[in-house]
Design a protein around this motif. Structure first.
Motif, short mmCIF file in Angstrom:
data_model
loop_
_atom_site.label_atom_id
_atom_site.label_comp_id
_atom_site.label_asym_id
_atom_site.label_seq_id
_atom_site.Cartn_x
_atom_site.Cartn_y
_atom_site.Cartn_z
N MET A 1 0.73 -1.40 -0.22
CA MET A 1 0.55 -0.13 -0.27
C MET A 1 0.85 1.33 -0.04
N ASN A 2 1.71 1.28 0.86
CA ASN A 2 3.24 2.42 1.03
C ASN A 2 3.71 2.54 -0.51
N VAL A 3 3.94 1.41 -1.15
CA VAL A 3 4.42 1.77 -2.42
C VAL A 3 3.78 2.64 -3.34
N GLN A 4 2.41 2.19 -3.15
CA GLN A 4 1.49 2.55 -4.52
C GLN A 4 1.56 4.18 -4.25
N ILE A 5 1.08 4.22 -3.19
CA ILE A 5 1.70 6.49 -2.38
C ILE A 5 2.86 7.19 -2.77
N VAL A 6 3.44 6.26 -2.80
CA VAL A 6 5.40 6.81 -3.50
C VAL A 6 4.92 6.91 -4.86
N LYS A 7 4.09 5.90 -5.17
CA LYS A 7 4.72 6.47 -6.91
C LYS A 7 2.91 7.30 -7.10
N LYS A 8 2.39 6.99 -6.35
CA LYS A 8 1.25 7.90 -6.78
C LYS A 8 2.19 9.88 -6.24
N THR A 9 2.50 10.15 -5.16
CA THR A 9 3.00 11.38 -5.64
C THR A 9 4.84 11.91 -6.06
N THR A 10 4.78 10.32 -6.93
CA THR A 10 6.17 10.82 -7.74
C THR A 10 5.90 10.81 -8.66
N MET A 11 5.23 10.48 -9.28
CA MET A 11 4.34 10.66 -10.39
C MET A 11 3.35 12.02 -10.76
N ASN A 12 3.03 12.70 -9.61
CA ASN A 12 2.32 13.82 -9.54
C ASN A 12 3.20 14.98 -9.46
N GLU A 13 4.35 14.77 -8.78
CA GLU A 13 5.39 16.00 -8.84
C GLU A 13 5.90 16.06 -10.71
N GLU A 14 6.51 14.74 -10.82
CA GLU A 14 6.48 14.73 -11.91
C GLU A 14 6.00 15.16 -13.50
N LYS A 15 4.39 15.41 -12.57
CA LYS A 15 3.45 16.13 -14.01
C LYS A 15 4.06 17.48 -12.87
N TYR A 16 3.34 17.96 -11.78
CA TYR A 16 3.60 18.93 -11.99
C TYR A 16 4.63 19.73 -12.03
N LEU A 17 6.51 19.36 -12.01
CA LEU A 17 7.42 19.65 -12.65
C LEU A 17 6.98 20.11 -13.92
N GLU A 18 6.77 18.82 -14.76
CA GLU A 18 6.34 19.17 -16.28
C GLU A 18 5.46 20.53 -16.63
N GLU A 19 4.27 20.34 -15.85
CA GLU A 19 3.59 21.91 -15.81
C GLU A 19 3.96 23.17 -15.95
N ARG A 20 5.16 22.78 -15.31
CA ARG A 20 5.32 24.17 -14.08
C ARG A 20 6.82 24.80 -15.13
N LEU A 21 7.43 23.71 -15.52
CA LEU A 21 8.63 23.73 -16.32
C LEU A 21 8.43 23.05 -17.61
N THR A 22 8.57 24.77 -18.60
CA THR A 22 7.49 24.19 -20.56
C THR A 22 9.44 23.83 -20.72
N LYS A 23 9.03 23.21 -21.69
CA LYS A 23 10.10 22.26 -21.99
C LYS A 23 11.08 23.25 -23.33
N HIS A 24 11.11 23.99 -22.98
CA HIS A 24 11.50 24.93 -23.42
C HIS A 24 13.26 25.49 -22.85
N ASN A 25 14.46 25.53 -24.04
CA ASN A 25 15.27 25.12 -23.66
C ASN A 25 15.98 27.18 -23.56
N PRO A 26 15.92 27.87 -21.99
CA PRO A 26 16.52 28.99 -22.04
C PRO A 26 18.07 29.25 -22.44
N PHE A 27 18.38 28.39 -22.67
CA PHE A 27 19.49 28.63 -23.38
C PHE A 27 19.45 28.51 -24.59
N GLN A 28 21.03 29.36 -24.91
CA GLN A 28 20.44 29.87 -26.58
C GLN A 28 22.43 29.75 -27.05
N VAL A 29 22.10 29.88 -28.10
CA VAL A 29 23.74 29.91 -29.02
C VAL A 29 23.37 31.19 -29.46
N PRO A 30 24.10 31.88 -29.56
CA PRO A 30 24.41 33.18 -30.30
C PRO A 30 24.47 32.98 -32.01
#
Length: 119
Positions: A1-30
């Motif tokens: 049961m604890n394993v499912q909760i841990v997986k859910k929280t990590t999945m939620n954290e990953e989704k949150y990070l993906e939503e929060r951070l766009t896939k746009h690379n802020p570093f660009q070469v001149p």
């Protein structure tokens, strides 16, 4: 049961990070940076031709130095042999020994001259 909760929280954290951070690379070469990049790097490098020449000449310089040392050692060796060959047994006797023997025999310079004149 604890394993499912841990997986859910990590999945939620990953989704949150993906939503929060766009896939746009802020570093660009001149623009145009890599057009002259190779030339700039080559200009900053030291002369390879002179370094290659030094590397090729280094063994020859070592060989020449060894040859000079060998010739010097042989010259010193043969000069010592030639001086020892020219040395006579009379020269090997030190002067202090001769003076002590003359004093013991009570021989002075006039006796020595007289002895040499007889021969």
């Amino acid at each position: 049961m604890n394993v499912q909760i841990v997986k859910k929280t990590t999945m939620n954290e990953e989704k949150y990070l993906e939503e929060r951070l766009t896939k746009h690379n802020p570093f660009q070469v001149p623009e145009g940076y890599f057009d002259s990049f190779a030339e700039q790097v080559m200009n900053q490098l030291p002369e390879r031709q002179q370094e290659a020449r030094r590397v090729l000449l280094r063994p020859w310089m070592y060989a020449a130095a060894c040859l000079v040392v060998a010739v010097f050692c042989v010259a010193v060796y043969f000069s010592r042999i030639s001086t020892e060959a020219h040395e006579t047994p009379q020269m090997a006797v030190s002067e202090s020994y001769m003076d002590a023997a003359a004093d013991y025999a009570m021989i002075d310079n006039s006796d020595i001259y007289a002895c040499l004149a007889d021969n």
